[in-house]
Design a protein around this motif. Structure first.
Motif, PDB file in Angstrom:
ATOM      1  N   UNK A 141     -13.284  -7.845  11.172  1.00  0.00           N
ATOM      2  CA  UNK A 141     -13.727  -8.635  10.021  1.00  0.00           C
ATOM      3  C   UNK A 141     -15.252  -8.788  10.016  1.00  0.00           C
ATOM      4  N   UNK A 142     -15.807  -9.097  11.161  1.00  0.00           N
ATOM      5  CA  UNK A 142     -17.264  -9.278  11.239  1.00  0.00           C
ATOM      6  C   UNK A 142     -18.013  -7.969  10.961  1.00  0.00           C
ATOM      7  N   UNK A 143     -17.509  -6.858  11.479  1.00  0.00           N
ATOM      8  CA  UNK A 143     -18.160  -5.575  11.202  1.00  0.00           C
ATOM      9  C   UNK A 143     -18.136  -5.276   9.705  1.00  0.00           C
ATOM     10  N   UNK A 144     -17.026  -5.587   9.067  1.00  0.00           N
ATOM     11  CA  UNK A 144     -16.890  -5.313   7.635  1.00  0.00           C
ATOM     12  C   UNK A 144     -17.780  -6.236   6.799  1.00  0.00           C
ATOM     13  N   UNK A 145     -17.677  -7.530   7.030  1.00  0.00           N
ATOM     14  CA  UNK A 145     -18.323  -8.487   6.131  1.00  0.00           C
ATOM     15  C   UNK A 145     -19.712  -8.947   6.565  1.00  0.00           C
ATOM     16  N   UNK A 146     -19.997  -8.924   7.848  1.00  0.00           N
ATOM     17  CA  UNK A 146     -21.318  -9.348   8.293  1.00  0.00           C
ATOM     18  C   UNK A 146     -22.258  -8.167   8.498  1.00  0.00           C
ATOM     19  N   UNK A 147     -21.705  -7.037   8.960  1.00  0.00           N
ATOM     20  CA  UNK A 147     -22.538  -5.869   9.238  1.00  0.00           C
ATOM     21  C   UNK A 147     -22.504  -4.847   8.101  1.00  0.00           C
ATOM     22  N   UNK A 148     -21.544  -4.983   7.182  1.00  0.00           N
ATOM     23  CA  UNK A 148     -21.462  -4.075   6.043  1.00  0.00           C
ATOM     24  C   UNK A 148     -20.892  -2.707   6.364  1.00  0.00           C
ATOM     25  N   UNK A 185     -12.340 -13.758  -2.304  1.00  0.00           N
ATOM     26  CA  UNK A 185     -13.275 -12.649  -2.507  1.00  0.00           C
ATOM     27  C   UNK A 185     -14.627 -13.142  -3.019  1.00  0.00           C
ATOM     28  N   UNK A 186     -14.576 -14.059  -3.972  1.00  0.00           N
ATOM     29  CA  UNK A 186     -15.825 -14.588  -4.515  1.00  0.00           C
ATOM     30  C   UNK A 186     -16.581 -15.395  -3.460  1.00  0.00           C
ATOM     31  N   UNK A 187     -15.877 -16.177  -2.692  1.00  0.00           N
ATOM     32  CA  UNK A 187     -16.516 -16.977  -1.641  1.00  0.00           C
ATOM     33  C   UNK A 187     -17.113 -16.073  -0.563  1.00  0.00           C
ATOM     34  N   UNK A 188     -16.380 -15.028  -0.177  1.00  0.00           N
ATOM     35  CA  UNK A 188     -16.938 -14.087   0.803  1.00  0.00           C
ATOM     36  C   UNK A 188     -18.193 -13.422   0.265  1.00  0.00           C
ATOM     37  N   UNK A 189     -18.167 -13.073  -1.005  1.00  0.00           N
ATOM     38  CA  UNK A 189     -19.336 -12.468  -1.627  1.00  0.00           C
ATOM     39  C   UNK A 189     -20.526 -13.429  -1.581  1.00  0.00           C
ATOM     40  N   UNK A 190     -20.289 -14.686  -1.863  1.00  0.00           N
ATOM     41  CA  UNK A 190     -21.369 -15.681  -1.872  1.00  0.00           C
ATOM     42  C   UNK A 190     -21.859 -16.002  -0.459  1.00  0.00           C
ATOM     43  N   UNK A 191     -20.940 -15.999   0.496  1.00  0.00           N
ATOM     44  CA  UNK A 191     -21.302 -16.408   1.860  1.00  0.00           C
ATOM     45  C   UNK A 191     -21.822 -15.278   2.713  1.00  0.00           C
ATOM     46  N   UNK A 192     -21.476 -14.037   2.406  1.00  0.00           N
ATOM     47  CA  UNK A 192     -21.929 -12.920   3.225  1.00  0.00           C
ATOM     48  C   UNK A 192     -22.815 -12.069   2.381  1.00  0.00           C
TER      49      UNK A 192
END
Length: 192
Positions: A141-148, A185-192
Motif C-alpha cells: 500500500x505504501x509503495x503504491x500510494x506514498x511512493x507512486x 479514493x477521493x480522500x486518498x487522492x487528497x491525502x497522498x
C-alpha cells in the motif's frame, strides 16, 4: 560454428524450446525494437509500450518448452502484440469509465463534508489503519500510494506476482473503507 544471427526463426524456435538462452537473446535482439515501435505508435505511451515488450518476451520464455512456431516470429509477435494492445485499451476504457462513474458518485453534501473535514485528522486515521495492516500488505500500500509505484513495479520490487499485489491493495482498501467510508479514493487522492 554458425553464429546465432544466421539462424532462421525455425532454428531459433527449436533452440528456444531446449532452453537455449543465446537463442532467446537473438530472438529478442531481432524483434524487440519492431514490437516497441508498433506498440508505442498505437498507444502513444512509452512506458506501456515497454511493458508490453517485456511481457511478450517474458511469456515467450515461460512457454518456451511448449512453444511451437508455425510461420515466423514476425507473425507470432504481430498477433501477440495485437492482443496485448487490445488488453491495454480495454483497461484504459475501464479506468475512464470508472473515473466518470466516480465523478458522478459524489454529491454536494460529500464535497462540503470534505471541505469541513480536517485533512490532518484524516491522514492520521489513514496512517493508523495502514499501520494495523499485515506487514506485506502495508508495504504494498505504501509503495503504491506514498511512493507512486505501479503495480508492476511493486511486483518486481517485492518479487511477487501482480495478482498478489492486487490482493494486498484490495485488502488494504477494504480495511480503509471500513474506517473511513465510501469516499476512500477521493480522500486518498487528497491525502497522498
Amino acid at each position: 560454428m554458425v553464429a546465432y544471427t544466421e539462424y532462421t526463426d525455425q532454428e531459433l524456435s527449436s533452440l528456444l524450446q531446449q532452453g537455449d538462452h543465446a537463442a532467446f537473446t537473438e530472438i529478442y535482439n531481432r524483434y524487440w525494437r519492431k514490437i516497441f515501435v508498433v506498440a508505442h505508435k498505437r498507444l502513444g505511451d512509452q512506458e506501456e509500450a515497454e511493458g508490453i515488450v517485456q511481457d511478450l518476451f517474458l511469456n515467450l520464455w515461460r512457454k518456451r518448452e511448449s512453444f511451437r512456431l508455425t510461420t515466423g516470429f514476425q507473425n507470432y509477435f504481430a498477433i501477440a502484440l495485437k492482443f496485448e494492445i487490445l488488453d491495454v485499451m480495454r483497461k484504459w476504457a475501464n479506468v475512464s469509465k470508472y473515473e466518470n462513474e466516480l465523478s458522478f458518485t459524489y454529491t454536494e453534501a460529500d464535497e462540503s463534508m470534505l471541505r469541513s473535514a480536517d485533512l490532518e485528522e484524516l491522514r492520521q486515521k489513514i496512517q493508523l489503519t495502514i499501520s494495523a495492516l499485515p506487514e506485506k500488505c502495508q508495504l504494498v500500500f505504501r509503495l503504491k500510494h506514498e511512493q507512486g509505484y505501479s503495480q508492476k513495479q511493486i511486483a518486481e520490487e517485492l518479487n511477487i506476482s501482480e495478482k498478489t499485489v492486487e490482493a494486498h491493495l484490495a485488502k488494504a482498501k477494504k480495511q480503509l473503507r471500513g474506517k473511513i467510508g465510501g469516499l476512500l479514493e477521493l480522500i486518498l487522492f487528497l491525502c497522498f
